[in-house]
Design an enzyme around this catalytic site. Sequence first.
Site, PDB file in Angstrom:
ATOM      1  N   ASN A   8       1.312  -1.339   0.392  1.00 25.84           N
ATOM      2  CA  ASN A   8      -0.315  -0.143  -0.185  1.00 25.84           C
ATOM      3  C   ASN A   8       0.881   1.321  -0.359  1.00 25.84           C
ATOM      4  OD1 ASN A   8      -1.892   2.049   0.265  1.00 25.84           O
ATOM      5  ND2 ASN A   8      -2.718   1.143   2.525  1.00 25.84           N
ATOM      6  N   ARG A  92      -2.915  -1.796  -3.139  1.00 27.32           N
ATOM      7  CA  ARG A  92      -3.749  -1.170  -2.935  1.00 27.32           C
ATOM      8  C   ARG A  92      -3.543   0.505  -3.988  1.00 27.32           C
ATOM      9  NH1 ARG A  92      -6.166   2.138   1.776  1.00 27.32           N
ATOM     10  NH2 ARG A  92      -7.967   3.133   1.238  1.00 27.32           N
ATOM     11  N   HIS A 181     -13.001   3.520   0.679  1.00 24.30           N
ATOM     12  CA  HIS A 181     -12.717   2.713   1.494  1.00 24.30           C
ATOM     13  C   HIS A 181     -12.904   1.096   1.096  1.00 24.30           C
ATOM     14  CE1 HIS A 181     -12.814   5.599   4.832  1.00 24.30           C
ATOM     15  NE2 HIS A 181     -12.183   5.274   5.180  1.00 24.30           N
ATOM     16  N   ARG A 242     -12.406  16.285   8.267  1.00 21.89           N
ATOM     17  CA  ARG A 242     -13.082  15.726   6.860  1.00 21.89           C
ATOM     18  C   ARG A 242     -14.049  16.394   8.012  1.00 21.89           C
ATOM     19  NH1 ARG A 242     -10.733  10.865   4.468  1.00 21.89           N
ATOM     20  NH2 ARG A 242      -9.188  11.283   3.282  1.00 21.89           N
ATOM     21  N   GLU A 386      -8.113  -4.613   5.718  1.00 21.15           N
ATOM     22  CA  GLU A 386      -7.677  -4.699   4.692  1.00 21.15           C
ATOM     23  C   GLU A 386      -6.883  -5.057   3.419  1.00 21.15           C
ATOM     24  OE1 GLU A 386      -8.621  -0.145   5.255  1.00 21.15           O
ATOM     25  OE2 GLU A 386      -8.898  -0.347   3.244  1.00 21.15           O
TER      26      GLU A 386
END
Length: 400
Positions: A8, A92, A181, A242, A386
Site C-alpha cells: 500500500n 492497493r 474504502h 474532513r 484490508e
Amino acid sequence: MSKILVINCGSSSLKYQLIDMENESVLAKGLCERIGIDGSLLTHKVDGKPDYVDESDLPNHQVAVEKVLKALVDPEVGVIQSVDEIAAIGHRVLHGGTKYSDSIIVNDDVKKVIRECFDLGPLHNPANLIGIEAAEAAMPGKPNVAVFDTAFGMGMDEYAYTYAIPHEYLEKYGVRRYGFHGTSHKFVSGEALKFANLDPKKGKVIVCHLGNGSSVSASIGGRCVDTSMGLTPLEGLIMGTRSGDIDPAVVQFICNHEKIDVNEMLNILNKKSGYLGMSGGLSSDNRDIAKAQKEGNHLADVAMTASRYRVAKYIGAYTAAMNGVDAIVFTAGIGENDGEFRAEVCSYLGYLGVEIDPEANKARGKRVVLSTPGSKVKVLLIPTNEELAIARETKELTNC
Ligand code: ADP
C-alpha cells in the site's frame, strides 16, 4: 508458493504485509516512512522477534521495495529464504475510475487507466502506480494485482451514483459518486453475510467503517447499493479532519468573506474540518474528543454528538434505500474500539427494533454479535482487514 506480498503505497510511505495464504497468517509486516525525505525509516515486524529498524536512505519507492525484500530474506529478521517464494503482489490502488469494478492483474492497459485517474486521486494514484512499477522492477515476471478502493462502489445504480448537476460533467469528466474504502466494505459485508447466517444473495447489510476517514455502505447480497463517499472521500460522514456533507454554497460564502480561493477552501474542508475544526482545533482523534467531551468541553460535545448523529442518519437513509436491513456492522478504529460510540448510534435505531447487549458491546477488536437475541436487526462488530482482502483477491486472480 502461497505467499503474497501486499503493498500500500502513499506519496512518501509504503506499508507492506507478507501473508501465507495456506492459513492466511501474517508472516511479516512493516512500514517505510519519509521516502524521498530526510530521516527515512523502515520498520519491519515479525511476531515473536524484536522490531527491525533500518534508518538508511530511502531516496525513492524503488529503493524502498528493494529494502523490504532484503528484510524479508534477511537471515536474522527475514521470514523467507528467497524472493522466489513470493507468488504474487497485491497493490492497493485508490481510483479505478469507471473502468474497473473488480480487481485485475496489472498490464499496460491497467497502468494506463491508473494514470488516467490521476486527477481523480491526485495524492494516491501516482504513488500507487510508482509502487506497482517498483515491484515489477524488483520482481520481474511475478504477477501484480491492482485492488481498487473504488471497485465496490461501482455496484451502485445510476440513480444512486449520479449527482443532480448538468449531465455533461458526468460525460466529459466522470463527475459522479464513486465511493471509497471499497476493499473494507466488500470484505466486512461479505464476512457479515457469513457470520450472521444471512442469505448470500439477498442479505441486506449496512457497514459503518469509522476510522480517521469514515464511510457507510449499504449492500444487498454483497452488491453495493449506496455508499457515503462521493467523487472524492470528502462526502458523507463527519471525519477526523474532513467535513463530510455540507451545502456547497458554504464554499463560495467563506471564500468571499475570507478572500481565499476554492483550492484553499477545499484544503480546509479536507484537512481542517471534521472533529478538528468543530472542536476549535483541539484534535482530529476520536479518543481526544471523547475525553474532552467527558471533561465538559462544549465544542467537543457538539462534535462527538454530531458525528454519531450523522452515522445514525445514514443508517436510516440506507435502511430506506434497501427497504430494510438485516445486519448493521461496525468496523475500523472507532467502530472496533469505541463501545460508547456504537451504543449512542444504536440509541437512534429503536424504531428499527435494534437492541444492543451492553455486556457484548464491551468487546473491542474482535468479531462479535453486539445485539440481543431479541433484536430485530443483528448488530455486529467485525474487524476490517484490508490487507487480507487484497491478498485474497490476488490469490483468486493469480491462482497461486
Ligand atoms: P485510519 O482511517 O487512519 O485507518 P483507524 O481505522 O486506525 O484510522 O481509526 C483511527 C480512529 O480510531 C482515531 O480517531 C482513534 O481515536 C480511534 N480509536 C482507536 N482506538 C480507540 C479507542 N480505544 N477508543 C476510541 N476510539 C479509538
